[in-house]
Design a protein around this motif. Sequence first.
Motif, PDB file in Angstrom:
ATOM      1  N   GLY A   2       3.504 -12.015  18.840  1.00 39.14           N
ATOM      2  CA  GLY A   2       3.345 -12.958  17.752  1.00 39.14           C
ATOM      3  C   GLY A   2       2.512 -12.413  16.606  1.00 39.14           C
ATOM      4  N   HIS A   3       2.189 -13.279  15.670  1.00 40.04           N
ATOM      5  CA  HIS A   3       1.457 -12.921  14.464  1.00 40.04           C
ATOM      6  C   HIS A   3       0.093 -12.326  14.810  1.00 40.04           C
ATOM      7  CE1 HIS A   3      -0.018 -13.124  10.407  1.00 40.04           C
ATOM      8  NE2 HIS A   3      -1.056 -13.858  10.818  1.00 40.04           N
ATOM      9  N   LEU A   4      -0.271 -11.223  14.121  1.00 39.33           N
ATOM     10  CA  LEU A   4      -1.542 -10.524  14.345  1.00 39.33           C
ATOM     11  C   LEU A   4      -2.501 -10.851  13.204  1.00 39.33           C
ATOM     12  CD1 LEU A   4      -3.358  -8.428  15.789  1.00 39.33           C
ATOM     13  CD2 LEU A   4      -2.175  -6.666  14.444  1.00 39.33           C
ATOM     14  N   ARG A   5      -3.707 -11.266  13.569  1.00 41.05           N
ATOM     15  CA  ARG A   5      -4.736 -11.501  12.550  1.00 41.05           C
ATOM     16  C   ARG A   5      -6.042 -10.827  12.991  1.00 41.05           C
ATOM     17  NH1 ARG A   5      -8.069 -16.154  13.378  1.00 41.05           N
ATOM     18  NH2 ARG A   5      -7.609 -17.221  15.359  1.00 41.05           N
ATOM     19  N   TRP A  18      -3.698 -12.198  18.611  1.00 40.65           N
ATOM     20  CA  TRP A  18      -2.245 -12.319  18.536  1.00 40.65           C
ATOM     21  C   TRP A  18      -1.753 -13.295  19.622  1.00 40.65           C
ATOM     22  CZ3 TRP A  18      -4.832  -8.048  20.347  1.00 40.65           C
ATOM     23  CH2 TRP A  18      -4.654  -7.720  21.695  1.00 40.65           C
ATOM     24  N   THR A  19      -0.468 -13.603  19.583  1.00 44.15           N
ATOM     25  CA  THR A  19       0.138 -14.476  20.601  1.00 44.15           C
ATOM     26  C   THR A  19       0.992 -13.651  21.557  1.00 44.15           C
ATOM     27  OG1 THR A  19       1.995 -14.927  19.137  1.00 44.15           O
ATOM     28  CG2 THR A  19       0.165 -16.488  19.086  1.00 44.15           C
ATOM     29  N   THR A  86       3.655  -4.794  16.098  1.00 42.46           N
ATOM     30  CA  THR A  86       3.143  -5.815  15.159  1.00 42.46           C
ATOM     31  C   THR A  86       1.943  -5.187  14.452  1.00 42.46           C
ATOM     32  OG1 THR A  86       3.858  -7.598  16.618  1.00 42.46           O
ATOM     33  CG2 THR A  86       2.160  -8.108  14.962  1.00 42.46           C
ATOM     34  N   ALA A  88      -1.144  -4.745  11.411  1.00 41.74           N
ATOM     35  CA  ALA A  88      -2.125  -5.326  10.470  1.00 41.74           C
ATOM     36  C   ALA A  88      -2.603  -4.182   9.569  1.00 41.74           C
ATOM     37  CB  ALA A  88      -3.282  -5.953  11.221  1.00 41.74           C
TER      38      ALA A  88
END
Length: 296
Positions: A2-5, A18-19, A86, A88
């Motif tokens: 999932g989305h990486l922050r 992340w998810t 994924t 960043a």
Amino acid sequence: MGHLRTITSVAGRITLLWTKPGASDLAGVVVRRGWAGACPASHRDGVAVGGSAVRTRQIDTGAVDGQRYCYAIFAFDRNGNYSRSTVAHSVMNPGDRTPPGPVTNFTAVSQGGHVALSWRNPVHAGVAFDTVRRGTGASNCPTGPADGTAIGGQGVRTSQTDASAQPGVLYCYRVFALDAAGNTSVMSSGADATTPKPVAPVQPQVTPPPSPPATSGGRLSSTLLRMVAGIGLVMLLVMATATVVTRRRTHTSAYLPARQDGPRMAMTGVAPVTLVIPALLVLGSCAAIAFVLLNL
């Protein structure tokens, strides 16, 4: 994946979140770190961060604050198949940007030929060292840790002696506290001090005693003393002459024949004693006069 922050609010740490993917055969997750502009393209590129366990969070403590990085996360199954990454991009932790508080109770006191400085460091501020700066004049206080003249080293301390202060010069001092990240505390209030000029010892002035003035009375006494001495000498000469003449006359009269036909005349001289008494009177009078004059 999932989305990486990323989270960079804590100095020295970059947190990745992340998810987890929904694959049933998920075996693990790999996090790789590369430089900005050179993101890892596979699970072998860059630097591994953490292990390979299945997770949704990773903290990177190996990154350098102020440096930009690119992170790539790969998931793999039980057969060793890796997913697409994924990414960043351009992740940077600015590091510690919170400066320590200002030093307090700052004083500068002139003591002899130097200036004694003392202060109190901020509490629980992670102070790594203190720097003392000096400016010349009350309106030329240092405004930062690189301004003015450095006094002493950069250790953590609460006092400093400025032995290089020049006498009679007004200085303005400031102390700055810095942490390990180089953050500088807010400016402390300035403290002014002037070292006093040394006072030369006063040499006592010795006034010579005045010489006694030469008075006319002194000159008169000296003249009279000379006169008395001269009169005494003359009297002594007169006495000596009279004694010699008297002896000669007496000696001559002892051998003269006596005449029968005429009256006898005795040739006797004046006795010397008769001359001594007047001489003593004159000398005594002169001495008395001299004594009176000397005591005027």
